[in-house]
Design an enzyme around this catalytic site. Sequence first.
Site, PDB file in Angstrom:
ATOM      1  N   TYR A  33      42.146  37.978  51.795  1.00 36.16           N
ATOM      2  CA  TYR A  33      42.353  39.388  51.488  1.00 36.16           C
ATOM      3  C   TYR A  33      41.258  40.227  52.113  1.00 36.16           C
ATOM      4  O   TYR A  33      40.234  39.700  52.572  1.00 36.16           O
ATOM      5  CB  TYR A  33      42.440  39.619  49.972  1.00 36.16           C
ATOM      6  CG  TYR A  33      41.143  39.505  49.210  1.00 36.16           C
ATOM      7  CD1 TYR A  33      40.549  38.266  48.979  1.00 36.16           C
ATOM      8  CD2 TYR A  33      40.488  40.636  48.722  1.00 36.16           C
ATOM      9  CE1 TYR A  33      39.356  38.165  48.274  1.00 36.16           C
ATOM     10  CE2 TYR A  33      39.306  40.547  48.009  1.00 36.16           C
ATOM     11  CZ  TYR A  33      38.740  39.304  47.791  1.00 36.16           C
ATOM     12  OH  TYR A  33      37.566  39.207  47.106  1.00 36.16           O
ATOM     13  N   ARG A  52      36.636  40.768  60.068  1.00 34.85           N
ATOM     14  CA  ARG A  52      36.468  39.699  59.068  1.00 34.85           C
ATOM     15  C   ARG A  52      37.819  39.107  58.675  1.00 34.85           C
ATOM     16  O   ARG A  52      37.938  37.899  58.450  1.00 34.85           O
ATOM     17  CB  ARG A  52      35.726  40.218  57.842  1.00 34.85           C
ATOM     18  CG  ARG A  52      35.390  39.080  56.874  1.00 34.85           C
ATOM     19  CD  ARG A  52      34.529  39.540  55.720  1.00 34.85           C
ATOM     20  NE  ARG A  52      35.195  40.561  54.950  1.00 34.85           N
ATOM     21  CZ  ARG A  52      34.599  41.310  54.025  1.00 34.85           C
ATOM     22  NH1 ARG A  52      33.317  41.164  53.777  1.00 34.85           N
ATOM     23  NH2 ARG A  52      35.271  42.214  53.359  1.00 34.85           N
ATOM     24  N   ARG A 100      56.328  23.481  47.435  1.00 31.81           N
ATOM     25  CA  ARG A 100      54.936  23.208  47.073  1.00 31.81           C
ATOM     26  C   ARG A 100      54.472  21.839  47.573  1.00 31.81           C
ATOM     27  O   ARG A 100      55.080  20.817  47.250  1.00 31.81           O
ATOM     28  CB  ARG A 100      54.754  23.302  45.559  1.00 31.81           C
ATOM     29  CG  ARG A 100      53.291  23.243  45.152  1.00 31.81           C
ATOM     30  CD  ARG A 100      53.094  23.403  43.658  1.00 31.81           C
ATOM     31  NE  ARG A 100      51.677  23.395  43.328  1.00 31.81           N
ATOM     32  CZ  ARG A 100      50.939  22.282  43.239  1.00 31.81           C
ATOM     33  NH1 ARG A 100      51.497  21.116  43.421  1.00 31.81           N
ATOM     34  NH2 ARG A 100      49.653  22.370  42.962  1.00 31.81           N
ATOM     35  N   HIS A 102      50.365  20.309  49.072  1.00 32.27           N
ATOM     36  CA  HIS A 102      49.018  20.783  49.406  1.00 32.27           C
ATOM     37  C   HIS A 102      48.838  21.004  50.908  1.00 32.27           C
ATOM     38  O   HIS A 102      48.266  22.003  51.325  1.00 32.27           O
ATOM     39  CB  HIS A 102      47.967  19.796  48.896  1.00 32.27           C
ATOM     40  CG  HIS A 102      47.799  19.829  47.405  1.00 32.27           C
ATOM     41  ND1 HIS A 102      48.802  19.509  46.529  1.00 32.27           N
ATOM     42  CD2 HIS A 102      46.737  20.165  46.641  1.00 32.27           C
ATOM     43  CE1 HIS A 102      48.376  19.630  45.291  1.00 32.27           C
ATOM     44  NE2 HIS A 102      47.119  20.036  45.328  1.00 32.27           N
ATOM     45  N   LYS A 149      37.049  35.062  53.068  1.00 32.35           N
ATOM     46  CA  LYS A 149      37.420  35.944  51.948  1.00 32.35           C
ATOM     47  C   LYS A 149      38.781  35.504  51.395  1.00 32.35           C
ATOM     48  O   LYS A 149      39.816  36.102  51.706  1.00 32.35           O
ATOM     49  CB  LYS A 149      37.420  37.401  52.417  1.00 32.35           C
ATOM     50  CG  LYS A 149      37.391  38.406  51.259  1.00 32.35           C
ATOM     51  CD  LYS A 149      37.037  39.774  51.764  1.00 32.35           C
ATOM     52  CE  LYS A 149      37.231  40.873  50.737  1.00 32.35           C
ATOM     53  NZ  LYS A 149      36.285  40.859  49.638  1.00 32.35           N
ATOM     54  N   GLU A 182      24.716  36.114  45.825  1.00 34.34           N
ATOM     55  CA  GLU A 182      25.392  37.428  45.896  1.00 34.34           C
ATOM     56  C   GLU A 182      26.052  37.677  44.552  1.00 34.34           C
ATOM     57  O   GLU A 182      25.980  36.851  43.640  1.00 34.34           O
ATOM     58  CB  GLU A 182      26.436  37.434  47.018  1.00 34.34           C
ATOM     59  CG  GLU A 182      27.559  36.440  46.793  1.00 34.34           C
ATOM     60  CD  GLU A 182      28.616  36.429  47.892  1.00 34.34           C
ATOM     61  OE1 GLU A 182      28.854  37.479  48.514  1.00 34.34           O
ATOM     62  OE2 GLU A 182      29.203  35.357  48.108  1.00 34.34           O
ATOM     63  N   LEU A 207      29.638  35.765  51.200  1.00 35.98           N
ATOM     64  CA  LEU A 207      30.552  36.564  52.006  1.00 35.98           C
ATOM     65  C   LEU A 207      29.716  37.496  52.890  1.00 35.98           C
ATOM     66  O   LEU A 207      28.740  38.082  52.415  1.00 35.98           O
ATOM     67  CB  LEU A 207      31.472  37.397  51.107  1.00 35.98           C
ATOM     68  CG  LEU A 207      32.554  38.138  51.874  1.00 35.98           C
ATOM     69  CD1 LEU A 207      33.634  37.178  52.348  1.00 35.98           C
ATOM     70  CD2 LEU A 207      33.173  39.230  51.022  1.00 35.98           C
TER      71      LEU A 207
HETATM   72  N1  PLP Z   1      30.552  39.406  48.034  1.00 36.47           N
HETATM   73  C1  PLP Z   1      31.710  39.132  47.406  1.00 36.47           C
HETATM   74  C2  PLP Z   1      31.855  37.830  46.701  1.00 36.47           C
HETATM   75  C3  PLP Z   1      32.779  40.066  47.424  1.00 36.47           C
HETATM   76  O1  PLP Z   1      33.932  39.779  46.799  1.00 36.47           O
HETATM   77  C4  PLP Z   1      32.580  41.306  48.082  1.00 36.47           C
HETATM   78  C5  PLP Z   1      33.641  42.317  48.112  1.00 36.47           C
HETATM   79  O2  PLP Z   1      34.685  42.178  47.539  1.00 36.47           O
HETATM   80  C6  PLP Z   1      31.357  41.546  48.710  1.00 36.47           C
HETATM   81  C7  PLP Z   1      30.374  40.576  48.688  1.00 36.47           C
HETATM   82  C8  PLP Z   1      31.115  42.820  49.455  1.00 36.47           C
HETATM   83  O3  PLP Z   1      31.819  42.797  50.665  1.00 36.47           O
HETATM   84  P1  PLP Z   1      32.294  44.131  51.399  1.00 36.47           P
HETATM   85  O4  PLP Z   1      31.067  44.956  51.586  1.00 36.47           O
HETATM   86  O5  PLP Z   1      32.859  43.664  52.670  1.00 36.47           O
HETATM   87  O6  PLP Z   1      33.291  44.785  50.491  1.00 36.47           O
END
Ligand code: PLP
Length: 287
Positions: A33, A52, A100, A102, A149, A182, A207
């Site tokens: 996403y 990304r 379904r 895997h 993501k 994070e 991320l």
């Molecule tokens: N880290 C995580 C786990 C996230 O889910 C997000 C955003 O949803 C971020 C960092 C921040 O990323 P961005 O600045 O690209 O929204």
Amino acid sequence: MGRIAYVNGRYTPHAEAAVHIEDRGYQLADAVYEVWAVFDGKLADAEGHFARLSRSLGELRIPEPMSRGALTVVLREVLRRNRIRNGMVYLQVSRGVAPRDHAFPTAPVSPAVVVTAKAVDHAAAEAKAAKGVSVITTPENRWGRCDIKTVGLLPNVLAKQAAKERGAAEAWFVDEMGLVTEGASSNAWILDRDGVLRTRDTNANILRGVTRLTLLEVIREAGLTVSEKPFSPAEAVEAREAFITGAGSLVLPVVQVDGKPVGEGLPGPVAKRLRALYIQRAKNTAV
Ligand code: PLP
């Protein structure tokens, strides 16, 4: 006017929008996403989020569902149909619908695409930023590919719920070295006692936040000192300031970590300035 969602080629009333029960995103979290902040009907940091998205899809070997140009048209159309000037637009791409199993489907399937949007009340967001938010810390328990993501967000969901139950807005994951990776939906930052802005480096399992990346440029342009050097929760409490970044939070001051005040326990001048500079830049460069 009711909300409208885009699902696999159709603009549908939100209440009726649905995916197939064998969508691999629904059954296996086999989906990625992206979220764009929207200013004045335009996509903030558009290029960074598209880049990304392509990377996430590539890492999972999900084909690009459509060209970037076509996707931009869909994102804008969802915003237009929902009459959103300021808010967020959400895109999800799953590997598609298949019996379904895997392993990847053997017969080629088309990726499934969903887009939704929501308005953000900017006055409320600014009021929240002016007050600052609290965060809690929680042991890092996510898989080793947080750079992709994906919608596999269960640890993030549980961490966010734990934060909410403790009156906090975000949870920071702390790895086995005792360092913050994070947030559950944001990147984590401090302004340390030496006046250095610090955030985790992207060799760690995090991320690569698009807002984080833009803010690094903003910081350098502003002549401030930055280091991608990790910090512990204790260092955050001893820091002058702390904040989080993300497409949802933009730049949001953190005033408490695990119930302990950061600095004066109020949003700091640097975080406030960076929020203003980031928003200014995002507005100026939105497309
Ligand atoms: N880290 C995580 C786990 C996230 O889910 C997000 C955003 O949803 C971020 C960092 C921040 O990323 P961005 O600045 O690209 O929204």
